[in-house]
Design a protein around this motif. Sequence first.
Motif, PDB file in Angstrom:
ATOM      1  N   PHE A  99    -117.170-111.748  10.236  1.00  0.00           N
ATOM      2  CA  PHE A  99    -116.266-110.808  10.896  1.00  0.00           C
ATOM      3  C   PHE A  99    -114.824-111.294  10.898  1.00  0.00           C
ATOM      4  O   PHE A  99    -113.878-110.513  10.713  1.00  0.00           O
ATOM      5  N   VAL A 100    -114.618-112.587  11.076  1.00  0.00           N
ATOM      6  CA  VAL A 100    -113.258-113.090  11.303  1.00  0.00           C
ATOM      7  C   VAL A 100    -112.378-112.950  10.068  1.00  0.00           C
ATOM      8  O   VAL A 100    -111.147-112.871  10.183  1.00  0.00           O
ATOM      9  N   SER A 101    -112.993-112.863   8.878  1.00  0.00           N
ATOM     10  CA  SER A 101    -112.189-112.819   7.658  1.00  0.00           C
ATOM     11  C   SER A 101    -111.473-111.491   7.454  1.00  0.00           C
ATOM     12  O   SER A 101    -110.672-111.362   6.527  1.00  0.00           O
ATOM     13  N   GLY A 102    -111.745-110.498   8.300  1.00  0.00           N
ATOM     14  CA  GLY A 102    -111.001-109.244   8.245  1.00  0.00           C
ATOM     15  C   GLY A 102    -110.422-108.848   9.585  1.00  0.00           C
ATOM     16  O   GLY A 102    -109.966-107.716   9.765  1.00  0.00           O
ATOM     17  N   TYR A 103    -110.412-109.797  10.539  1.00  0.00           N
ATOM     18  CA  TYR A 103    -110.043-109.488  11.928  1.00  0.00           C
ATOM     19  C   TYR A 103    -108.551-109.685  12.174  1.00  0.00           C
ATOM     20  O   TYR A 103    -107.993-110.743  11.884  1.00  0.00           O
ATOM     21  N   ASN A 104    -107.927-108.641  12.735  1.00  0.00           N
ATOM     22  CA  ASN A 104    -106.560-108.764  13.232  1.00  0.00           C
ATOM     23  C   ASN A 104    -106.646-109.038  14.736  1.00  0.00           C
ATOM     24  O   ASN A 104    -106.966-108.137  15.511  1.00  0.00           O
ATOM     25  N   TRP A 105    -106.354-110.248  15.135  1.00  0.00           N
ATOM     26  CA  TRP A 105    -106.561-110.619  16.533  1.00  0.00           C
ATOM     27  C   TRP A 105    -105.720-109.768  17.475  1.00  0.00           C
ATOM     28  O   TRP A 105    -106.109-109.540  18.632  1.00  0.00           O
ATOM     29  N   ASP A 155    -105.402-106.675  17.463  1.00  0.00           N
ATOM     30  CA  ASP A 155    -106.121-105.444  17.811  1.00  0.00           C
ATOM     31  C   ASP A 155    -106.899-105.585  19.113  1.00  0.00           C
ATOM     32  O   ASP A 155    -107.185-104.582  19.776  1.00  0.00           O
ATOM     33  N   GLY A 156    -107.261-106.809  19.484  1.00  0.00           N
ATOM     34  CA  GLY A 156    -108.144-107.026  20.624  1.00  0.00           C
ATOM     35  C   GLY A 156    -107.453-107.534  21.865  1.00  0.00           C
ATOM     36  O   GLY A 156    -108.107-108.112  22.744  1.00  0.00           O
ATOM     37  N   VAL A 157    -106.132-107.368  21.968  1.00  0.00           N
ATOM     38  CA  VAL A 157    -105.412-107.775  23.173  1.00  0.00           C
ATOM     39  C   VAL A 157    -104.562-106.602  23.659  1.00  0.00           C
ATOM     40  O   VAL A 157    -104.305-105.656  22.920  1.00  0.00           O
ATOM     41  N   GLY A 158    -104.133-106.692  24.906  1.00  0.00           N
ATOM     42  CA  GLY A 158    -103.313-105.625  25.473  1.00  0.00           C
ATOM     43  C   GLY A 158    -104.154-104.524  26.087  1.00  0.00           C
ATOM     44  O   GLY A 158    -105.383-104.629  26.189  1.00  0.00           O
ATOM     45  N   PRO A 159    -103.517-103.441  26.521  1.00  0.00           N
ATOM     46  CA  PRO A 159    -104.237-102.338  27.175  1.00  0.00           C
ATOM     47  C   PRO A 159    -105.352-101.792  26.284  1.00  0.00           C
ATOM     48  O   PRO A 159    -105.135-101.476  25.111  1.00  0.00           O
ATOM     49  N   LYS A 160    -106.547-101.651  26.853  1.00  0.00           N
ATOM     50  CA  LYS A 160    -107.702-101.235  26.047  1.00  0.00           C
ATOM     51  C   LYS A 160    -107.519 -99.835  25.465  1.00  0.00           C
ATOM     52  O   LYS A 160    -107.996 -99.552  24.357  1.00  0.00           O
ATOM     53  N   ALA A 161    -106.839 -98.977  26.185  1.00  0.00           N
ATOM     54  CA  ALA A 161    -106.656 -97.605  25.708  1.00  0.00           C
ATOM     55  C   ALA A 161    -105.798 -97.551  24.445  1.00  0.00           C
ATOM     56  O   ALA A 161    -105.847 -96.569  23.698  1.00  0.00           O
ATOM     57  N   GLN A 162    -105.025 -98.605  24.202  1.00  0.00           N
ATOM     58  CA  GLN A 162    -104.138 -98.618  23.040  1.00  0.00           C
ATOM     59  C   GLN A 162    -104.706 -99.411  21.860  1.00  0.00           C
ATOM     60  O   GLN A 162    -104.067 -99.507  20.815  1.00  0.00           O
ATOM     61  N   ASN A 184    -112.789-102.750  19.437  1.00  0.00           N
ATOM     62  CA  ASN A 184    -111.812-103.705  19.981  1.00  0.00           C
ATOM     63  C   ASN A 184    -111.683-103.618  21.499  1.00  0.00           C
ATOM     64  O   ASN A 184    -110.704-104.111  22.075  1.00  0.00           O
ATOM     65  N   GLU A 185    -112.655-103.019  22.143  1.00  0.00           N
ATOM     66  CA  GLU A 185    -112.654-102.992  23.606  1.00  0.00           C
ATOM     67  C   GLU A 185    -112.769-104.395  24.186  1.00  0.00           C
ATOM     68  O   GLU A 185    -112.295-104.676  25.282  1.00  0.00           O
ATOM     69  N   PHE A 186    -113.406-105.272  23.427  1.00  0.00           N
ATOM     70  CA  PHE A 186    -113.586-106.673  23.824  1.00  0.00           C
ATOM     71  C   PHE A 186    -112.843-107.525  22.816  1.00  0.00           C
ATOM     72  O   PHE A 186    -113.018-107.371  21.611  1.00  0.00           O
ATOM     73  N   GLY A 187    -111.964-108.423  23.333  1.00  0.00           N
ATOM     74  CA  GLY A 187    -111.173-109.262  22.442  1.00  0.00           C
ATOM     75  C   GLY A 187    -110.945-110.642  23.011  1.00  0.00           C
ATOM     76  O   GLY A 187    -111.715-111.137  23.849  1.00  0.00           O
ATOM     77  N   THR A 188    -109.871-111.277  22.577  1.00  0.00           N
ATOM     78  CA  THR A 188    -109.622-112.687  22.889  1.00  0.00           C
ATOM     79  C   THR A 188    -109.614-112.970  24.387  1.00  0.00           C
ATOM     80  O   THR A 188    -110.290-113.889  24.865  1.00  0.00           O
ATOM     81  N   ASN A 189    -108.840-112.223  25.148  1.00  0.00           N
ATOM     82  CA  ASN A 189    -108.733-112.513  26.580  1.00  0.00           C
ATOM     83  C   ASN A 189    -110.038-112.258  27.315  1.00  0.00           C
ATOM     84  O   ASN A 189    -110.408-113.003  28.237  1.00  0.00           O
ATOM     85  N   GLU A 190    -110.754-111.198  26.917  1.00  0.00           N
ATOM     86  CA  GLU A 190    -112.048-110.935  27.544  1.00  0.00           C
ATOM     87  C   GLU A 190    -113.017-112.082  27.266  1.00  0.00           C
ATOM     88  O   GLU A 190    -113.774-112.504  28.149  1.00  0.00           O
ATOM     89  N   PHE A 191    -112.972-112.606  26.031  1.00  0.00           N
ATOM     90  CA  PHE A 191    -113.877-113.709  25.718  1.00  0.00           C
ATOM     91  C   PHE A 191    -113.520-114.951  26.531  1.00  0.00           C
ATOM     92  O   PHE A 191    -114.410-115.688  26.976  1.00  0.00           O
ATOM     93  N   ASP A 246     -99.658-117.761   9.040  1.00  0.00           N
ATOM     94  CA  ASP A 246     -98.719-117.187  10.007  1.00  0.00           C
ATOM     95  C   ASP A 246     -99.454-116.553  11.181  1.00  0.00           C
ATOM     96  O   ASP A 246     -99.135-116.824  12.345  1.00  0.00           O
ATOM     97  N   ALA A 247    -100.442-115.713  10.895  1.00  0.00           N
ATOM     98  CA  ALA A 247    -101.215-115.095  11.974  1.00  0.00           C
ATOM     99  C   ALA A 247    -101.971-116.144  12.773  1.00  0.00           C
ATOM    100  O   ALA A 247    -102.138-116.008  13.990  1.00  0.00           O
ATOM    101  N   ALA A 248    -102.403-117.218  12.114  1.00  0.00           N
ATOM    102  CA  ALA A 248    -103.155-118.275  12.796  1.00  0.00           C
ATOM    103  C   ALA A 248    -102.269-119.028  13.791  1.00  0.00           C
ATOM    104  O   ALA A 248    -102.651-119.265  14.936  1.00  0.00           O
ATOM    105  N   ARG A 249    -101.065-119.387  13.359  1.00  0.00           N
ATOM    106  CA  ARG A 249    -100.193-120.112  14.292  1.00  0.00           C
ATOM    107  C   ARG A 249     -99.739-119.208  15.442  1.00  0.00           C
ATOM    108  O   ARG A 249     -99.535-119.666  16.565  1.00  0.00           O
ATOM    109  N   ASN A 250     -99.621-117.897  15.171  1.00  0.00           N
ATOM    110  CA  ASN A 250     -99.260-116.974  16.242  1.00  0.00           C
ATOM    111  C   ASN A 250    -100.369-116.876  17.288  1.00  0.00           C
ATOM    112  O   ASN A 250    -100.093-116.755  18.482  1.00  0.00           O
ATOM    113  N   LEU A 251    -101.621-116.941  16.832  1.00  0.00           N
ATOM    114  CA  LEU A 251    -102.737-116.903  17.778  1.00  0.00           C
ATOM    115  C   LEU A 251    -102.778-118.172  18.630  1.00  0.00           C
ATOM    116  O   LEU A 251    -103.055-118.110  19.831  1.00  0.00           O
TER     117      LEU A 251
END
Length: 518
Positions: free
Chosen positions: A73-79, A81-88, A103-110, A133-138
């Motif tokens: 899953f992680v090889s196509g995951y935009n992290w 997508d799984g943070v911020g307001p769930k409705a968005q 993406n209702e469940f993401g990094t902060n929920e985990f 770049d995305a890795a260091r941002n995470l």
Amino acid sequence: MASAKMLLDRAYEISKIDNRLYGSFIEHLGRAVYGGIYEPGHPTADANGFRQDVIDLIKELDVPLVRYPGGNFVSGYNWEDGVGPKAQRPKRLELAWKSTETNEFGTNEFMQWAQKANTEVMMAVNLGTRGPDAARNLVEYCNHPGGSHYSDLRREHGFDKPHNVKLWCLGNEMDGPWQMCQKTAVEYGRAAYEAAKMMRWTDPTIEFVAAGSSGLQMPTFGEWEMTVLEHAYDLVDYISIHTYYGNQANNIGAFLAKSTDMDEFIKSVVALCDAVKAKQRKRKQIHLSFDEWNVWFHSNDADRKQDPWQVAPPLLEDAYTFEDALVVGCMLITLLRNADRVKIACLAQLVNVIAPIMTESGGAAWKQTIFYPFLHASLYGRGTALQPVISSPTYTIEYESQVSWWENELGRKKVEARKIPLLESIATVNDATGELTVFAVNKDQQNALDFACELRGFGEYKIVEHIVLEHADLKAANTAQQPDNVRPRTGGDAKMAQGTLKASLPKLSWNVIRLARK
């Protein structure tokens, strides 16, 4: 009755056991997250939607570390997508498992869930469709206190304090053609090096696991590990190793021998790591992260029949049998036998997906057969692994040995006989608790095994308990309706006599003999 002997000397140590050897894995796959650890509206769900009945079972296992969010899953995951307001949060077509990810469940929920489950997080980054770049941002989002774009974004999302994730996987199985943006060893080695460099510049306290080859059967196995480490040796701390076993041939003798293959696999990867160490004249030693291991084959046919693009379809839901529990026990013994180099391991996975814990949506949670050997090893296999000297009768299996590429092209197979000891065993000593634990599997299909273990240099010990997992039916499983069909019993006949531990190990049984200093 056949007999087997084991000698344990307190001075013969393999290594101190890293508690992370008893880690596990949650991937956005099937019902591992949705309907597994997270199910708003379930009778036991808390305000965050976390199933408390599942958390209670995970706490019982005392899992110190959980790898997340994948896996393939992680090889196509935009992290993001799984943070911020769930409705968005966007819904995505998830290509690894042909599902729809809400993406209702993401990094902060985990992170919240891990805290409630009393476990640490092993976070994987996408080095498939994305990169350094995305890795260091995470890392910045998760670990930086504040005052920067991504750390302040985390605070805007309601998490003022950093998550402080200390262990990071640099992608997953990047040599596999099933992986999104499969890479050559050179391509991956360079990407892993640059990602680790930028991630550690962001947080100097973190450790890294480089993605090893996807398995021993891969044509690039060996060459992959050496090439990746030649590029990234200075920055990574571990290299991953993955394996799954099955009993498609319905041959219990061969199935129970799989731990022999696992042991050889570990030693091969260790040799590859040390070859690069010698070639580059390094003092640093690379350890192994066996971050995917289990039995997996029961659900293969059912998975092929699933319609694509469902939300949390029932994928990889192996219903484990008693014989699977014996093999998992042997695999745990193998990990302990290699505790000097295997410092991290993740039973894949934790809930519903090839897992020790199963759930019904809206209903019960129960323990699969493999729950028990993992439980016993996690609870009683801490401290120091001891090097046993074992004398055991054997049985013989036939297996196909490796042949050269041209023999394989010509269809030539070489079948050889291999002798497998009836006794598979290891011992651990915990100086903090004063306990000595012997784990033993009797692979004899017909008879009990007369077991004698001589103890040297330990002082006086007494038996605490002798736990036995056995069943008359190798295919017996636990279900929601019969959750205790396969479960261990106490009351094994272990006893101490003049410095020797003696016990009768029932045929085809997992045994845990706990001793304590007098």
